[in-house]
Design a protein around this motif. Structure first.
Motif, PDB file in Angstrom:
ATOM      1  N   VAL A   1      -6.946   1.071  -6.735  1.00 10.45           N
ATOM      2  CA  VAL A   1      -6.559   0.661  -5.389  1.00 10.45           C
ATOM      3  C   VAL A   1      -5.115   0.181  -5.446  1.00 10.45           C
ATOM      4  N   CYS A   2      -4.302   0.713  -4.570  1.00 11.58           N
ATOM      5  CA  CYS A   2      -2.940   0.231  -4.394  1.00 11.58           C
ATOM      6  C   CYS A   2      -2.879  -0.461  -3.042  1.00 11.58           C
ATOM      7  N   VAL A   3      -2.566  -1.746  -3.053  1.00 15.22           N
ATOM      8  CA  VAL A   3      -2.483  -2.546  -1.838  1.00 15.22           C
ATOM      9  C   VAL A   3      -1.011  -2.792  -1.519  1.00 15.22           C
ATOM     10  N   PHE A   4      -0.665  -2.564  -0.272  1.00 18.67           N
ATOM     11  CA  PHE A   4       0.677  -2.861   0.217  1.00 18.67           C
ATOM     12  C   PHE A   4       0.594  -4.040   1.175  1.00 18.67           C
ATOM     13  N   SER A   5       1.489  -5.004   0.999  1.00 20.50           N
ATOM     14  CA  SER A   5       1.476  -6.196   1.842  1.00 20.50           C
ATOM     15  C   SER A   5       2.909  -6.666   2.093  1.00 20.50           C
TER      16      SER A   5
ATOM     17  N   ASP B   1      -2.864  -8.946   6.400  1.00 23.91           N
ATOM     18  CA  ASP B   1      -2.269  -7.761   7.008  1.00 23.91           C
ATOM     19  C   ASP B   1      -1.786  -6.814   5.915  1.00 23.91           C
ATOM     20  N   CYS B   2      -2.664  -5.928   5.469  1.00 20.03           N
ATOM     21  CA  CYS B   2      -2.380  -5.046   4.338  1.00 20.03           C
ATOM     22  C   CYS B   2      -2.781  -3.618   4.665  1.00 20.03           C
ATOM     23  N   ALA B   3      -2.294  -2.726   3.832  1.00 18.99           N
ATOM     24  CA  ALA B   3      -2.729  -1.336   3.826  1.00 18.99           C
ATOM     25  C   ALA B   3      -3.170  -1.022   2.399  1.00 18.99           C
ATOM     26  N   ALA B   4      -4.030  -0.045   2.249  1.00 21.85           N
ATOM     27  CA  ALA B   4      -4.508   0.310   0.912  1.00 21.85           C
ATOM     28  C   ALA B   4      -4.670   1.813   0.780  1.00 21.85           C
ATOM     29  N   VAL B   5      -4.347   2.296  -0.413  1.00 19.14           N
ATOM     30  CA  VAL B   5      -4.611   3.684  -0.787  1.00 19.14           C
ATOM     31  C   VAL B   5      -5.512   3.604  -2.007  1.00 19.14           C
ATOM     32  N   SER B   6      -6.732   4.105  -1.852  1.00 18.41           N
ATOM     33  CA  SER B   6      -7.749   3.963  -2.887  1.00 18.41           C
ATOM     34  C   SER B   6      -8.136   5.311  -3.476  1.00 18.41           C
ATOM     35  N   LEU B   7      -8.569   5.268  -4.709  1.00 26.67           N
ATOM     36  CA  LEU B   7      -9.149   6.433  -5.369  1.00 26.67           C
ATOM     37  C   LEU B   7     -10.577   6.050  -5.727  1.00 26.67           C
TER      38      LEU B   7
ATOM     39  N   ASN C   1      11.472  -3.749   2.957  1.00 27.25           N
ATOM     40  CA  ASN C   1      10.720  -3.902   1.706  1.00 27.25           C
ATOM     41  C   ASN C   1       9.240  -4.023   2.021  1.00 27.25           C
ATOM     42  N   ILE C   2       8.443  -3.607   1.050  1.00 30.11           N
ATOM     43  CA  ILE C   2       7.004  -3.848   1.100  1.00 30.11           C
ATOM     44  C   ILE C   2       6.556  -4.174  -0.312  1.00 30.11           C
ATOM     45  N   ASP C   3       5.631  -5.136  -0.442  1.00 29.53           N
ATOM     46  CA  ASP C   3       5.110  -5.517  -1.753  1.00 29.53           C
ATOM     47  C   ASP C   3       3.948  -4.612  -2.132  1.00 29.53           C
ATOM     48  N   MET C   4       3.845  -4.314  -3.421  1.00 27.18           N
ATOM     49  CA  MET C   4       2.821  -3.409  -3.939  1.00 27.18           C
ATOM     50  C   MET C   4       2.029  -4.109  -5.034  1.00 27.18           C
ATOM     51  N   HIS C   5       0.704  -3.964  -4.970  1.00 27.83           N
ATOM     52  CA  HIS C   5      -0.210  -4.512  -5.962  1.00 27.83           C
ATOM     53  C   HIS C   5      -1.132  -3.369  -6.378  1.00 27.83           C
ATOM     54  N   LEU C   6      -1.229  -3.099  -7.673  1.00 27.59           N
ATOM     55  CA  LEU C   6      -2.031  -1.979  -8.157  1.00 27.59           C
ATOM     56  C   LEU C   6      -3.129  -2.484  -9.075  1.00 27.59           C
ATOM     57  N   ALA C   7      -4.349  -2.033  -8.811  1.00 28.01           N
ATOM     58  CA  ALA C   7      -5.494  -2.382  -9.654  1.00 28.01           C
ATOM     59  C   ALA C   7      -6.232  -1.105 -10.015  1.00 28.01           C
ATOM     60  N   ALA C   8      -6.739  -1.056 -11.244  1.00 27.53           N
ATOM     61  CA  ALA C   8      -7.500   0.107 -11.692  1.00 27.53           C
ATOM     62  C   ALA C   8      -8.700  -0.344 -12.503  1.00 27.53           C
ATOM     63  N   ARG C   9      -9.762   0.438 -12.430  1.00 20.01           N
ATOM     64  CA  ARG C   9     -10.950   0.154 -13.222  1.00 20.01           C
ATOM     65  C   ARG C   9     -10.600   0.354 -14.699  1.00 20.01           C
ATOM     66  N   PRO C  10     -10.845  -0.645 -15.533  1.00 21.72           N
ATOM     67  CA  PRO C  10     -10.527  -0.504 -16.955  1.00 21.72           C
ATOM     68  C   PRO C  10     -11.229   0.717 -17.567  1.00 21.72           C
ATOM     69  N   GLY C  11     -10.467   1.473 -18.342  1.00 21.92           N
ATOM     70  CA  GLY C  11     -11.017   2.628 -19.040  1.00 21.92           C
ATOM     71  C   GLY C  11     -11.160   3.883 -18.202  1.00 21.92           C
TER      72      GLY C  11
ATOM     73  N   GLN D   1      -8.758   3.411   4.539  1.00 20.03           N
ATOM     74  CA  GLN D   1     -10.188   3.399   4.844  1.00 20.03           C
ATOM     75  C   GLN D   1     -10.828   2.314   3.987  1.00 20.03           C
ATOM     76  N   HIS D   2     -11.736   1.563   4.549  1.00 18.01           N
ATOM     77  CA  HIS D   2     -12.423   0.484   3.822  1.00 18.01           C
ATOM     78  C   HIS D   2     -11.410  -0.494   3.222  1.00 18.01           C
ATOM     79  N   VAL D   3     -10.394  -0.839   3.999  1.00 18.42           N
ATOM     80  CA  VAL D   3      -9.296  -1.663   3.495  1.00 18.42           C
ATOM     81  C   VAL D   3      -9.789  -3.020   3.011  1.00 18.42           C
ATOM     82  N   ASP D   4     -10.655  -3.675   3.771  1.00 16.56           N
ATOM     83  CA  ASP D   4     -11.121  -5.006   3.362  1.00 16.56           C
ATOM     84  C   ASP D   4     -11.825  -4.954   2.011  1.00 16.56           C
ATOM     85  N   ALA D   5     -12.686  -3.970   1.819  1.00 18.05           N
ATOM     86  CA  ALA D   5     -13.393  -3.830   0.540  1.00 18.05           C
ATOM     87  C   ALA D   5     -12.413  -3.476  -0.576  1.00 18.05           C
TER      88      ALA D   5
END
Length: 144
Positions: A45-49, A29-35, A55-65, A8-12
């Motif tokens: 946000v975990c982005v899969f591309s 062309d990605c999928a995302a699982v967000s909290l 195989n699928i590539d994974m990129h993980l980002a989190a708000r600091p703190g 949901q809200h993948v682009d954002a």
């Protein structure tokens, strides 16, 4: 209270993740699982591309703190590649200078697999971590 958003809200979500981690190579062309938090702001946000079937590539980002990691989020993230797409492996792509995330990947069961030197425009390296289906099946956080 937090909420897990699956595709949901993948682009954002992808735009937010790119800003947080400086990921230049995430394609369209990605999928995302967000909290998200109560205000709908991203905590993680975990982005899969680059899905290729094996195989699928994974990129993980989190708000600091922020306190974002939980078993429910972990299982929501891992369900996409392993349960839905049935890939045998995930490749984690981490900037060479991001030692915190490299340590985190190791604690989550990912194995160091190599380094691509000077791959970014700024001359930084890319570090590769892999996580296999059988490692996920044995992981203590795996929902059974």
């Amino acid at each position: 209270m937090t909420a897990i958003l699956r595709n949901q809200h993948v682009d954002a979500a992808v735009a937010w993740a790119k800003e947080q981690i400086g990921a230049e190579g995430i394609g369209q062309d990605c999928a995302a699982v967000s909290l998200v938090d109560d205000q709908g702001e991203f905590l993680a946000v975990c982005v899969f591309s680059s899905y290729i079937g094996t195989n699928i590539d994974m990129h993980l980002a989190a708000r600091p703190g922020s306190h974002w990691l939980s078993r429910s989020y972990y299982n929501a993230v891992m369900a996409l590649p392993f349960d839905v797409l049935q890939v045998p492996r995930i490749t984690g792509l981490i900037r060479g200078s991001n030692l915190h995330t490299q340590r985190f990947a190791g604690r989550m069961g990912f194995q160091y697999e190599g380094r691509m030197r000077k791959i970014f425009a700024d001359g930084e390296d890319l570090v590769l971590y892999g996580f296999l289906r059988e490692e996920f099946e044995r992981h203590p956080w795996r929902k059974r």
